[in-house]
Design a protein around this motif. Structure first.
Motif, mmCIF file in Angstrom:
data_model
loop_
_atom_site.group_PDB
_atom_site.id
_atom_site.type_symbol
_atom_site.label_atom_id
_atom_site.label_comp_id
_atom_site.label_asym_id
_atom_site.label_seq_id
_atom_site.Cartn_x
_atom_site.Cartn_y
_atom_site.Cartn_z
ATOM 1 N N LYS A 162 -4.436 27.441 -11.252
ATOM 2 C CA LYS A 162 -5.544 28.309 -10.835
ATOM 3 C C LYS A 162 -5.747 29.481 -11.797
ATOM 4 O O LYS A 162 -6.876 29.874 -12.099
ATOM 5 C CB LYS A 162 -5.264 28.829 -9.433
ATOM 6 C CG LYS A 162 -6.247 29.848 -8.891
ATOM 7 C CD LYS A 162 -7.576 29.229 -8.540
ATOM 8 C CE LYS A 162 -8.450 30.247 -7.804
ATOM 9 N NZ LYS A 162 -9.769 29.684 -7.471
ATOM 10 N N LYS A 192 -3.206 22.560 -8.350
ATOM 11 C CA LYS A 192 -3.911 22.741 -9.610
ATOM 12 C C LYS A 192 -3.518 24.092 -10.218
ATOM 13 O O LYS A 192 -3.095 25.008 -9.508
ATOM 14 C CB LYS A 192 -5.435 22.706 -9.409
ATOM 15 C CG LYS A 192 -5.982 21.345 -8.986
ATOM 16 C CD LYS A 192 -5.908 20.325 -10.120
ATOM 17 C CE LYS A 192 -6.519 18.992 -9.701
ATOM 18 N NZ LYS A 192 -6.458 17.989 -10.807
ATOM 19 N N LEU A 238 2.646 19.921 -13.701
ATOM 20 C CA LEU A 238 1.290 20.295 -14.097
ATOM 21 C C LEU A 238 1.297 21.036 -15.428
ATOM 22 O O LEU A 238 0.470 20.775 -16.307
ATOM 23 C CB LEU A 238 0.645 21.152 -13.008
ATOM 24 C CG LEU A 238 0.419 20.462 -11.659
ATOM 25 C CD1 LEU A 238 -0.062 21.465 -10.624
ATOM 26 C CD2 LEU A 238 -0.574 19.318 -11.791
ATOM 27 N N PRO A 254 -5.152 19.016 -15.042
ATOM 28 C CA PRO A 254 -4.315 19.783 -14.106
ATOM 29 C C PRO A 254 -4.924 21.111 -13.664
ATOM 30 O O PRO A 254 -4.351 21.791 -12.811
ATOM 31 C CB PRO A 254 -3.028 20.037 -14.909
ATOM 32 C CG PRO A 254 -3.082 19.117 -16.080
ATOM 33 C CD PRO A 254 -4.530 18.937 -16.374
ATOM 34 N N TYR A 255 -6.058 21.508 -14.245
ATOM 35 C CA TYR A 255 -6.629 22.824 -13.958
ATOM 36 C C TYR A 255 -7.636 22.769 -12.811
ATOM 37 O O TYR A 255 -8.372 21.788 -12.645
ATOM 38 C CB TYR A 255 -7.319 23.390 -15.202
ATOM 39 C CG TYR A 255 -6.359 23.864 -16.266
ATOM 40 C CD1 TYR A 255 -5.832 25.145 -16.229
ATOM 41 C CD2 TYR A 255 -5.956 23.019 -17.305
ATOM 42 C CE1 TYR A 255 -4.944 25.587 -17.201
ATOM 43 C CE2 TYR A 255 -5.073 23.445 -18.270
ATOM 44 C CZ TYR A 255 -4.560 24.738 -18.216
ATOM 45 O OH TYR A 255 -3.679 25.161 -19.175
ATOM 46 N N ALA A 256 -7.712 23.865 -12.050
ATOM 47 C CA ALA A 256 -8.735 24.023 -11.020
ATOM 48 C C ALA A 256 -10.102 24.207 -11.669
ATOM 49 O O ALA A 256 -10.206 24.710 -12.796
ATOM 50 C CB ALA A 256 -8.404 25.228 -10.141
#
Length: 579
Positions: A573, A571, A477, A496-498
């Motif tokens: 966070k 993800k 990620l 890849p991010y929340a």
């Protein structure tokens, strides 16, 4: 039961569903043999085989069976990449004979990483619907490692040659022992002995690297000079019931190879448009041809840093190897590196690439329409041709050549099976064939890009969800967002991010929260910052935390920082920056 077998069984249950009977109902089946869609079918799988295919209303499903609803979905055979190389990673350091960067990455480390990553690489192929791979030029060590995966139903089937038999050996590979991908053949006797030496490792066929002089006026004389060696290798291989694959990119070398028994041409002819007699020869001999259209451009685009990396590459390829393709942006500007950049980006080189691609594509269309057997293969592992994700790029290049989507799907399934003589075992959806299948949410016959819309992969009858075949690690990620950052690709950067990501100045100063705010800020930076590039100086992974030391260039300014990525639920966070 051994500990290894118990562990394998537990892992299997963690990501795939195993039932004695599986029914895929109400699905449209892609009949690649006859090039037609057959609607409203139910396909019954028992063990690793297809045991019945019929109209849905004619099949009675027993209570307790595993039923997969195929309504509005499309079932095709699993695909074959008929030309890959495990000893090559696809990254910048894969071929020191093409660009010697061993001072940056020693080749023994590159080979060690290739061995270490082999199982993961196979899982990447399975994720994209490739259930069979053919390594057309390996080494003794990879032939031995292949044995670790032969009976693993959770991985694609692997077919492999030994080292390439060649009259030219790049010096960087001369002293690698069992890691040598090339064996130098200097006489007929050498050729015979080297075929015999590979027999102990049970290769699936023999590969010849038919290399000639680079001077156009000397190509045919050079080819004919080495022809007795080629003839001897083919004859010896056939006596041991082994097919022969030949690397031959000129029309004359391809013609001589086929006239003397070559079973499989692993590249397009790119020096001239083929004529009727050549086409007739391939048809008469039933020689299979693999066009490998994208591989040359991978080198040129990497060396010139005119990279053509799409979101699919960023998601499905090895993120570390993809990242290395941008390393020429920060590797010291030595005379050699500058020469590669300048030469590859020159109009002369671009014209040469365009001409070669045009000839290859023209020849593919001629051969395919004439009925020559075409098998899809990428030559993945070469610099700029990434394992697994490059398969889509090859399909798109075949489409650009003028092939129909049915021709492409047949080349990618049934014809791949023909390369290894397994067309009665897999490659089409038929009773008694292996249940190696892909269930798609959209029809690739309408748009070949739909080959990426995979809902389910069936491998040897096992039912697998693509994202469960290989889960992204925390390091994956972090690397994926770094790659997209360097490509200024905002959508891939945010992937890849929340949604509720939090970004801090270390230790606790909140800079912003949420993907929307992140999109706004980074989009402006990507659009307005010249010379933007982030170099990874070091990485520590501890559980779900990734700590990267980075050197970032903004225009003429350079700064170093530490980024700490906290991963939750697959993800990123939270991010902490230390400057």
């Amino acid at each position: 039961m051994s500990f290894k077998k118990i562990t394998t069984a537990l892992l299997l249950l963690s990501f795939c569903t195993v039932f004695s009977q599986t029914y895929i109902t109400n699905v449209s089946v892609g009949d690649v043999k006859n090039q037609k869609m057959v609607a409203n079918q139910t396909v019954q799988i028992s063990g690793d085989r297809i045991i019945e295919i019929n109209r849905s209303k004619k099949i009675k499903i027993p209570e307790g069976a595993n039923v997969i609803d195929g309504k509005d979905k499309y079932l095709f055979p699993g695909m074959t990449d008929a030309h890959i190389h495990f000893f090559q990673s696809g990254g910048l350091y894969a071929r020191p004979d093409a660009i010697d960067l061993r001072m940056e990455m020693p080749h023994y480390k590159e080979l060690a990483l290739a061995h270490e990553s082999m199982e993961t690489t196979l899982k990447r192929y399975l994720q994209v619907g490739v259930t069979n791979v053919i390594d057309v030029g390996a080494s003794v060590s990879f032939l031995q490692q292949r044995n670790d995966f032969i009976e693993d139903d959770q991985l694609p089937s692997v077919y492999m040659t030994g080292p390439l038999l060649t009259t030219y050996e790049p010096s960087v590979y001369a002293d690698l022992g069992d890691e040598k991908p090339f064996n130098l053949v200097q006489s007929v006797e050498d050729g015979i002995q080297m075929v015999q030496a590979q027999l102990a490792y049970k290769p699936d066929f023999i590969k010849i690297w038919y290399i000639t002089s680079r001077e156009p006026s000397e190509v045919e004389a050079s080819a004919r000079k080495n022809l007795p060696i080629v003839q001897a290798i083919i004859k010896e291989a056939h006596e041991h019931n082994l097919k022969v694959a030949v690397h031959a990119t000129q029309r004359i070398t391809a013609q001589l190879a086929v006239e003397n028994g070559c079973d499989y041409l692993v590249h397009s002819v790119d020096d001239e448009v083929v004529k009727e007699d050549f086409v007739a020869l391939l048809k008469e001999r039933k020689t299979i041809l693999c066009p490998t259209l994208v591989v040359h451009g991978g080198y040129v685009n990497t060396f010139s840093q005119a990279l053509k990396i799409n979101n699919y590459d960023l998601l499905r390829s090895d993120p570390v190897q993809l990242g290395t393709l941008m390393d020429l942006r920060h590797i010291a500007d030595t005379a050699m590196v500058n020469a590669y950049k300048t030469s590859s980006g020159s109009q002369k080189q671009q014209n040469r690439l365009k001409k070669g691609d045009s000839i290859s594509m023209t020849n593919l269309k001629i051969l395919a329409d004439a009925g020559v057997i075409i098998a899809t293969g990428t030559d993945a592992g070469n610099i700029g041709t990434l394992h697994a994700s490059s398969y889509l790029n090859e399909l798109l290049a075949m489409k650009k050549s003028g092939l129909s989507n049915w021709q492409i799907m047949q080349a990618s399934t049934l014809n791949g099976a023909k390369v290894v003589g397994k067309e009665t075992e897999f490659g089409s959806i038929e009773v008694n064939k292996k249940a190696n299948l892909i269930l798609l949410n959209a029809n690739p016959i309408e748009d070949i890009n739909n080959i990426t819309s995979i809902q389910t992969v069936f491998n040897n009858g096992l039912v697998m969800e693509p994202n469960e075949i290989l889960k992204a690690t925390p390091a994956d990620l972090a690397q994926r967002q770094l790659n997209a950052y360097n490509l200024r690709n905002i959508d891939a950067f945010l992937e890849p991010y929340a949604e509720d990501v939090e970004v801090y100045n270390y230790p606790d100063e909140l800079r912003f929260k949420g993907k929307g705010t992140m999109r706004e800020g980074y989009s402006k930076m990507f659009e307005n910052t010249p010379n933007l590039h982030c170099e990874l100086l070091g990485r520590i992974v501890q559980g779900n935390v990734v700590i990267d030391k980075e050197r970032v260039r903004f225009g003429d300014k350079i700064m170093e920082a530490v980024a700490i990525y906290h991963i939750e639920g697959d993800k990123i966070k939270r991010v902490y920056f230390i400057q």
